[in-house]
Design a protein around this motif. Structure first.
Motif, PDB file in Angstrom:
ATOM      1  N   ILE A 164      24.164  -2.198  13.194  1.00  0.00           N
ATOM      2  CA  ILE A 164      24.177  -2.050  11.748  1.00  0.00           C
ATOM      3  C   ILE A 164      23.229  -3.038  11.090  1.00  0.00           C
ATOM      4  O   ILE A 164      22.661  -2.756  10.036  1.00  0.00           O
ATOM      5  N   TYR A 165      23.010  -4.202  11.710  1.00  0.00           N
ATOM      6  CA  TYR A 165      22.083  -5.153  11.090  1.00  0.00           C
ATOM      7  C   TYR A 165      20.647  -4.640  11.160  1.00  0.00           C
ATOM      8  O   TYR A 165      19.879  -4.827  10.214  1.00  0.00           O
ATOM      9  N   GLY A 166      20.272  -4.000  12.251  1.00  0.00           N
ATOM     10  CA  GLY A 166      18.944  -3.405  12.338  1.00  0.00           C
ATOM     11  C   GLY A 166      18.762  -2.320  11.294  1.00  0.00           C
ATOM     12  O   GLY A 166      17.712  -2.236  10.633  1.00  0.00           O
ATOM     13  N   ILE A 167      19.784  -1.496  11.116  1.00  0.00           N
ATOM     14  CA  ILE A 167      19.757  -0.447  10.093  1.00  0.00           C
ATOM     15  C   ILE A 167      19.656  -1.072   8.703  1.00  0.00           C
ATOM     16  O   ILE A 167      18.865  -0.639   7.857  1.00  0.00           O
ATOM     17  N   PHE A 168      20.434  -2.120   8.487  1.00  0.00           N
ATOM     18  CA  PHE A 168      20.412  -2.851   7.219  1.00  0.00           C
ATOM     19  C   PHE A 168      19.018  -3.418   6.941  1.00  0.00           C
ATOM     20  O   PHE A 168      18.492  -3.281   5.830  1.00  0.00           O
ATOM     21  N   ALA A 169      18.397  -4.036   7.944  1.00  0.00           N
ATOM     22  CA  ALA A 169      17.080  -4.646   7.758  1.00  0.00           C
ATOM     23  C   ALA A 169      16.035  -3.596   7.395  1.00  0.00           C
ATOM     24  O   ALA A 169      15.228  -3.803   6.474  1.00  0.00           O
ATOM     25  N   VAL A 170      16.047  -2.468   8.080  1.00  0.00           N
ATOM     26  CA  VAL A 170      15.085  -1.393   7.766  1.00  0.00           C
ATOM     27  C   VAL A 170      15.353  -0.840   6.366  1.00  0.00           C
ATOM     28  O   VAL A 170      14.415  -0.610   5.583  1.00  0.00           O
ATOM     29  N   ALA A 171      16.620  -0.641   6.016  1.00  0.00           N
ATOM     30  CA  ALA A 171      16.958  -0.144   4.681  1.00  0.00           C
ATOM     31  C   ALA A 171      16.523  -1.128   3.602  1.00  0.00           C
ATOM     32  O   ALA A 171      16.040  -0.717   2.530  1.00  0.00           O
ATOM     33  N   MET A 172      16.634  -2.420   3.864  1.00  0.00           N
ATOM     34  CA  MET A 172      16.220  -3.420   2.879  1.00  0.00           C
ATOM     35  C   MET A 172      14.707  -3.425   2.717  1.00  0.00           C
ATOM     36  O   MET A 172      14.197  -3.576   1.595  1.00  0.00           O
ATOM     37  N   ILE A 173      13.985  -3.232   3.808  1.00  0.00           N
ATOM     38  CA  ILE A 173      12.526  -3.145   3.714  1.00  0.00           C
ATOM     39  C   ILE A 173      12.129  -1.955   2.837  1.00  0.00           C
ATOM     40  O   ILE A 173      11.311  -2.083   1.924  1.00  0.00           O
ATOM     41  N   VAL A 174      12.742  -0.809   3.089  1.00  0.00           N
ATOM     42  CA  VAL A 174      12.425   0.393   2.303  1.00  0.00           C
ATOM     43  C   VAL A 174      12.801   0.192   0.843  1.00  0.00           C
ATOM     44  O   VAL A 174      12.022   0.510  -0.071  1.00  0.00           O
ATOM     45  N   ARG A 175      13.987  -0.355   0.591  1.00  0.00           N
ATOM     46  CA  ARG A 175      14.444  -0.563  -0.782  1.00  0.00           C
ATOM     47  C   ARG A 175      13.524  -1.528  -1.525  1.00  0.00           C
ATOM     48  O   ARG A 175      13.137  -1.288  -2.665  1.00  0.00           O
ATOM     49  N   GLN A 176      13.155  -2.624  -0.874  1.00  0.00           N
ATOM     50  CA  GLN A 176      12.311  -3.609  -1.536  1.00  0.00           C
ATOM     51  C   GLN A 176      10.891  -3.081  -1.753  1.00  0.00           C
ATOM     52  O   GLN A 176      10.254  -3.414  -2.751  1.00  0.00           O
ATOM     53  N   LEU A 177      10.383  -2.269  -0.831  1.00  0.00           N
ATOM     54  CA  LEU A 177       9.082  -1.630  -1.051  1.00  0.00           C
ATOM     55  C   LEU A 177       9.136  -0.712  -2.271  1.00  0.00           C
ATOM     56  O   LEU A 177       8.196  -0.663  -3.074  1.00  0.00           O
ATOM     57  N   TYR A 178      10.231   0.026  -2.401  1.00  0.00           N
ATOM     58  CA  TYR A 178      10.408   0.907  -3.553  1.00  0.00           C
ATOM     59  C   TYR A 178      10.457   0.099  -4.854  1.00  0.00           C
ATOM     60  O   TYR A 178       9.815   0.456  -5.848  1.00  0.00           O
ATOM     61  N   LEU A 179      11.206  -1.007  -4.858  1.00  0.00           N
ATOM     62  CA  LEU A 179      11.286  -1.849  -6.051  1.00  0.00           C
ATOM     63  C   LEU A 179       9.931  -2.459  -6.385  1.00  0.00           C
ATOM     64  O   LEU A 179       9.546  -2.554  -7.558  1.00  0.00           O
ATOM     65  N   ALA A 180       9.183  -2.878  -5.363  1.00  0.00           N
ATOM     66  CA  ALA A 180       7.849  -3.433  -5.587  1.00  0.00           C
ATOM     67  C   ALA A 180       6.920  -2.369  -6.168  1.00  0.00           C
ATOM     68  O   ALA A 180       6.145  -2.651  -7.089  1.00  0.00           O
ATOM     69  N   TRP A 181       7.010  -1.154  -5.635  1.00  0.00           N
ATOM     70  CA  TRP A 181       6.185  -0.055  -6.141  1.00  0.00           C
ATOM     71  C   TRP A 181       6.511   0.215  -7.607  1.00  0.00           C
ATOM     72  O   TRP A 181       5.618   0.396  -8.435  1.00  0.00           O
ATOM     73  N   GLN A 182       7.790   0.244  -7.936  1.00  0.00           N
ATOM     74  CA  GLN A 182       8.189   0.467  -9.329  1.00  0.00           C
ATOM     75  C   GLN A 182       7.670  -0.642 -10.233  1.00  0.00           C
ATOM     76  O   GLN A 182       7.171  -0.379 -11.322  1.00  0.00           O
ATOM     77  N   ALA A 183       7.805  -1.888  -9.785  1.00  0.00           N
ATOM     78  CA  ALA A 183       7.348  -3.017 -10.597  1.00  0.00           C
ATOM     79  C   ALA A 183       5.832  -2.995 -10.764  1.00  0.00           C
ATOM     80  O   ALA A 183       5.312  -3.286 -11.845  1.00  0.00           O
ATOM     81  N   ALA A 184       5.121  -2.649  -9.706  1.00  0.00           N
ATOM     82  CA  ALA A 184       3.656  -2.615  -9.771  1.00  0.00           C
ATOM     83  C   ALA A 184       3.162  -1.548 -10.748  1.00  0.00           C
ATOM     84  O   ALA A 184       2.132  -1.733 -11.392  1.00  0.00           O
ATOM     85  N   TRP A 185       3.891  -0.457 -10.882  1.00  0.00           N
ATOM     86  CA  TRP A 185       3.479   0.633 -11.762  1.00  0.00           C
ATOM     87  C   TRP A 185       4.201   0.598 -13.111  1.00  0.00           C
ATOM     88  O   TRP A 185       4.194   1.581 -13.846  1.00  0.00           O
TER      89      TRP A 185
END
Length: 172
Positions: free
Chosen positions: A135-156
């Motif tokens: 579950i921690y590996g799943i959590f880490a990948v999900a956090m990477i995706v979520r934070q990339l999405y938040l960064a994309w939103q902030a950048a635009w």
């Protein structure tokens, strides 16, 4: 986002909430069983404690990865609320990219450790630790995706809505 994709996302989110509720219910039932066996029947059992710990671990990481929304997370918002929208977006962008880098750097070691733990099992139920810690590996990948999405939103220019002190709450 297209309506079919949005509907699929809502359906998946609802199923994630259902799974989280099932984990909580399992933990509660096992806790009651543990109390009954220990204090009413005077027969302490260990597997109930083991299930409670596993459910707690999975609830926290699974819930954070898939159920808790960004707006519901606990954060230090004193500085965030004191600055304007552009600085807020910059803060979101910087923190999101920092988290992406940190999670991405740690991911190979995390996966290696999870795979290494297949040799160990829990004391009572003999659950392999690689299954338990996956579950921690799943959590880490999900956090990477979520934070990339938040960064994309902030950048635009999206996602950093005006801070409204009247909307600040405990999440309820």
């Amino acid at each position: 986002m297209s309506p079919p994709l949005r509907n699929a996302g809502r359906w998946l989110y609802a199923r994630a909430e259902n799974l989280l509720a099932a984990m909580l219910a399992t933990m509660f039932v096992v806790f009651i069983v543990q109390i009954v066996f220990r204090y009413l029947l005077n027969l302490p059992i260990g597997w109930t404690h083991e299930i409670s710990v596993v459910m707690w671990l999975w609830m926290v990481l699974f819930g954070t990865a898939f159920v808790v929304r960004d707006s519901e997370e606990i954060r230090f918002d004193i500085l965030y609320g004191a600055v304007g929208p552009r600085v807020r977006r910059a803060m979101v962008l910087a923190s999101s990219l920092t988290l992406v880098v940190l999670f991405a750097i740690s991911l190979p070691a995390v996966i290696d450790y999870i795979l290494f733990m297949k040799v160990e099992r829990t004391a009572y139920l003999k659950i392999r630790f690689d299954y338990l810690y996956s579950i921690y590996g799943i959590f880490a990948v999900a956090m990477i995706v979520r934070q990339l999405y938040l960064a994309w939103q902030a950048a635009w220019g999206r996602g950093a809505d005006d801070f409204d002190h009247s909307k600040v709450s405990s999440g309820v």
